[in-house]
Design a protein around this motif. Structure first.
Motif, PDB file in Angstrom:
ATOM      1  N   CYS A  79      34.423  36.350  44.679  1.00 29.30           N
ATOM      2  CA  CYS A  79      35.602  35.777  45.347  1.00 29.30           C
ATOM      3  C   CYS A  79      35.213  34.623  46.272  1.00 29.30           C
ATOM      4  N   VAL A  80      34.103  34.781  46.981  1.00 30.02           N
ATOM      5  CA  VAL A  80      33.628  33.691  47.851  1.00 30.02           C
ATOM      6  C   VAL A  80      33.298  32.465  47.017  1.00 30.02           C
ATOM      7  N   ASP A  81      32.642  32.647  45.888  1.00 32.91           N
ATOM      8  CA  ASP A  81      32.288  31.524  45.021  1.00 32.91           C
ATOM      9  C   ASP A  81      33.549  30.843  44.472  1.00 32.91           C
ATOM     10  N   THR A  82      34.563  31.631  44.154  1.00 30.42           N
ATOM     11  CA  THR A  82      35.822  31.059  43.671  1.00 30.42           C
ATOM     12  C   THR A  82      36.443  30.158  44.724  1.00 30.42           C
ATOM     13  N   VAL A  83      36.494  30.649  45.959  1.00 29.86           N
ATOM     14  CA  VAL A  83      37.103  29.872  47.043  1.00 29.86           C
ATOM     15  C   VAL A  83      36.298  28.614  47.337  1.00 29.86           C
ATOM     16  N   ARG A  84      34.978  28.694  47.237  1.00 36.84           N
ATOM     17  CA  ARG A  84      34.133  27.541  47.544  1.00 36.84           C
ATOM     18  C   ARG A  84      34.361  26.380  46.573  1.00 36.84           C
ATOM     19  N   CYS A  85      34.932  26.646  45.422  1.00 37.98           N
ATOM     20  CA  CYS A  85      35.258  25.574  44.478  1.00 37.98           C
ATOM     21  C   CYS A  85      36.369  24.682  45.028  1.00 37.98           C
ATOM     22  N   TYR A  86      37.132  25.191  45.999  1.00 37.44           N
ATOM     23  CA  TYR A  86      38.291  24.461  46.515  1.00 37.44           C
ATOM     24  C   TYR A  86      38.187  24.162  48.008  1.00 37.44           C
ATOM     25  N   SER A  87      37.414  24.941  48.738  1.00 36.15           N
ATOM     26  CA  SER A  87      37.337  24.735  50.181  1.00 36.15           C
ATOM     27  C   SER A  87      36.037  25.309  50.728  1.00 36.15           C
ATOM     28  N   ASP A  88      35.398  24.568  51.642  1.00 39.21           N
ATOM     29  CA  ASP A  88      34.219  25.093  52.317  1.00 39.21           C
ATOM     30  C   ASP A  88      34.566  25.569  53.718  1.00 39.21           C
ATOM     31  N   LYS A  89      35.863  25.612  54.035  1.00 41.71           N
ATOM     32  CA  LYS A  89      36.308  26.025  55.361  1.00 41.71           C
ATOM     33  C   LYS A  89      37.126  27.313  55.348  1.00 41.71           C
ATOM     34  N   THR A  90      37.387  27.845  54.164  1.00 40.74           N
ATOM     35  CA  THR A  90      38.176  29.066  54.046  1.00 40.74           C
ATOM     36  C   THR A  90      37.240  30.251  53.836  1.00 40.74           C
ATOM     37  N   ASP A  91      37.424  31.286  54.652  1.00 38.74           N
ATOM     38  CA  ASP A  91      36.584  32.471  54.548  1.00 38.74           C
ATOM     39  C   ASP A  91      37.331  33.612  53.865  1.00 38.74           C
ATOM     40  N   ILE A  92      36.578  34.444  53.175  1.00 39.52           N
ATOM     41  CA  ILE A  92      37.108  35.645  52.536  1.00 39.52           C
ATOM     42  C   ILE A  92      36.821  36.835  53.451  1.00 39.52           C
ATOM     43  N   ALA A  93      37.821  37.665  53.683  1.00 45.06           N
ATOM     44  CA  ALA A  93      37.653  38.835  54.543  1.00 45.06           C
ATOM     45  C   ALA A  93      38.218  40.074  53.865  1.00 45.06           C
ATOM     46  N   CYS A  94      37.698  41.237  54.280  1.00 36.53           N
ATOM     47  CA  CYS A  94      38.276  42.487  53.794  1.00 36.53           C
ATOM     48  C   CYS A  94      39.326  42.965  54.796  1.00 36.53           C
ATOM     49  N   THR A  95      39.757  44.217  54.691  1.00 36.61           N
ATOM     50  CA  THR A  95      40.785  44.765  55.575  1.00 36.61           C
ATOM     51  C   THR A  95      40.349  46.157  56.044  1.00 36.61           C
ATOM     52  N   ARG A  96      41.270  46.878  56.684  1.00 36.38           N
ATOM     53  CA  ARG A  96      40.994  48.261  57.088  1.00 36.38           C
ATOM     54  C   ARG A  96      41.328  49.254  55.980  1.00 36.38           C
ATOM     55  N   LYS A  97      41.674  48.770  54.810  1.00 37.55           N
ATOM     56  CA  LYS A  97      41.910  49.668  53.670  1.00 37.55           C
ATOM     57  C   LYS A  97      40.551  50.039  53.081  1.00 37.55           C
ATOM     58  N   THR A  98      39.950  51.056  53.671  1.00 35.14           N
ATOM     59  CA  THR A  98      38.599  51.468  53.318  1.00 35.14           C
ATOM     60  C   THR A  98      38.585  52.963  53.026  1.00 35.14           C
ATOM     61  N   THR A  99      37.487  53.429  52.459  1.00 30.12           N
ATOM     62  CA  THR A  99      37.327  54.855  52.190  1.00 30.12           C
ATOM     63  C   THR A  99      37.043  55.594  53.488  1.00 30.12           C
ATOM     64  N   PRO A 100      37.840  56.606  53.846  1.00 30.77           N
ATOM     65  CA  PRO A 100      37.600  57.325  55.109  1.00 30.77           C
ATOM     66  C   PRO A 100      36.173  57.848  55.200  1.00 30.77           C
ATOM     67  N   GLY A 101      35.554  57.600  56.346  1.00 29.39           N
ATOM     68  CA  GLY A 101      34.210  58.102  56.594  1.00 29.39           C
ATOM     69  C   GLY A 101      33.096  57.124  56.283  1.00 29.39           C
ATOM     70  N   ILE A 102      33.363  56.126  55.445  1.00 31.85           N
ATOM     71  CA  ILE A 102      32.281  55.188  55.114  1.00 31.85           C
ATOM     72  C   ILE A 102      32.725  53.731  55.318  1.00 31.85           C
ATOM     73  N   ARG A 103      33.665  53.512  56.216  1.00 28.85           N
ATOM     74  CA  ARG A 103      34.165  52.152  56.454  1.00 28.85           C
ATOM     75  C   ARG A 103      33.045  51.184  56.806  1.00 28.85           C
ATOM     76  N   LYS A 104      32.168  51.596  57.709  1.00 30.96           N
ATOM     77  CA  LYS A 104      31.153  50.637  58.170  1.00 30.96           C
ATOM     78  C   LYS A 104      30.237  50.215  57.019  1.00 30.96           C
ATOM     79  N   PHE A 105      29.975  51.133  56.085  1.00 27.98           N
ATOM     80  CA  PHE A 105      29.106  50.801  54.958  1.00 27.98           C
ATOM     81  C   PHE A 105      29.817  49.851  53.990  1.00 27.98           C
TER      82      PHE A 105
END
Length: 277
Positions: A108-134
């Motif tokens: 996904c980062v590589d896809t975005v870099r084809c169009y912009s070097d200033k846009t960042d890809i981020a995740c969310t809090r929709k994570t598996t309970p207990g292993i979010r930090k990993f």
């Protein structure tokens, strides 16, 4: 990884009557951990934590974020047979899951870099309970941004806050209560609400579930009103690897994608015992 975390995962996996591992002669063995797929690796330090706990010597030339190819040996390890068998599934689960997320993120980062070097890809809090930090560590390994780790990191005013408190009231109270170290983010679904949020001086505006054309229009209006310079524009909602290109062209600062985690596929990683000493 903390000792209490390691032991929690070990307790879950080994249980109370581990005959399958205890039955083997506990002699020293050498083994390799290798990938069967091309991937971006994540979980190297997590694997090391398990190896250290079980008294297994582990050598690797890889770090998180490295690219690996089929049959690449990630670890060469040496230890007692019982320890190797007990560490095997824990190590492979973390490496496979985390590398899957890192691989998805890198694409996904590589896809975005084809169009912009200033846009960042981020995740969310929709994570598996207990292993979010990993899972968030895996996003970082893939070149993405972890976003907030918990509710305390950022004051995020979402649609349900606004339904309960009203838009201006919610923002005013957030400004009053927030520490100087906490940014304030507001989720909006219209151009007018984006303008109001910017005028209130919030730090981040999330354009939620907007189509690419509407996002472009909203950003242009904010620029024309001289409201864009001091605010970060995040876009989110329904964005996935298949439609990412359209959103990468909008000029947003951040594209947050829960699909980095919940749509990622595990990487096939194996362990093979090779010699008896």
């Amino acid at each position: 990884m903390l000792i209490k975390e390691i032991e929690q995962f070990i307790d879950e996996d080994i249980g109370y009557n581990d005959i399958s591992c205890k039955m083997v002669p506990d002699k020293p063995h050498e083994a390799t951990v290798f990938t069967n797929q091309e991937c971006t690796l994540a979980g190297i330090d997590v694997a090391k934590s398990f190896f250290d706990y079980f008294g297994i010597d582990a050598a690797t030339s890889f770090i998180d974020g490295d690219k690996a190819h089929p049959d690449d040996v990630i670890f060469t390890i040496f230890g007692g047979a019982v320890s190797l068998l007990r560490a095997e599934r824990l190590v492979l689960n973390f490496l496979g899951h985390m590398s899957g997320i890192a691989t998805q993120t890198r694409k996904c980062v590589d896809t975005v870099r084809c169009y912009s070097d200033k846009t960042d890809i981020a995740c969310t809090r929709k994570t598996t309970p207990g292993i979010r930090k990993f899972e968030k560590m895996a996003v970082i390994a893939g070149g993405g941004d972890p976003h907030r780790y918990n509710l305390s990191d950022t004051v995020m005013i979402k649609d349900n806050h606004i339904k309960i408190m009203g838009f201006e009231n919610a923002v005013d109270i957030a400004v009053e209560l927030a520490s100087f170290t906490q940014k304030i983010e507001v989720e909006v679904e219209s151009v007018n609400d984006a303008i109001k949020a910017a005028q209130k001086g919030v730090d981040i505006i999330m354009l939620d579930n907007m189509k690419p054309a509407e996002i472009i229009r909203t950003i242009e209006i904010l620029k024309n009103k001289n409201l864009k310079n001091n605010v970060i524009i995040e876009i989110s909602g329904g964005i996935n690897p298949e439609n990412l290109e359209d959103y990468a062209k909008t000029g947003a600062d951040i594209i947050s994608m829960s699909s980095l985690i919940h749509m990622s596929r595990w990487i096939d990683i194996s362990m093979e015992i090779s010699t008896i000493t």
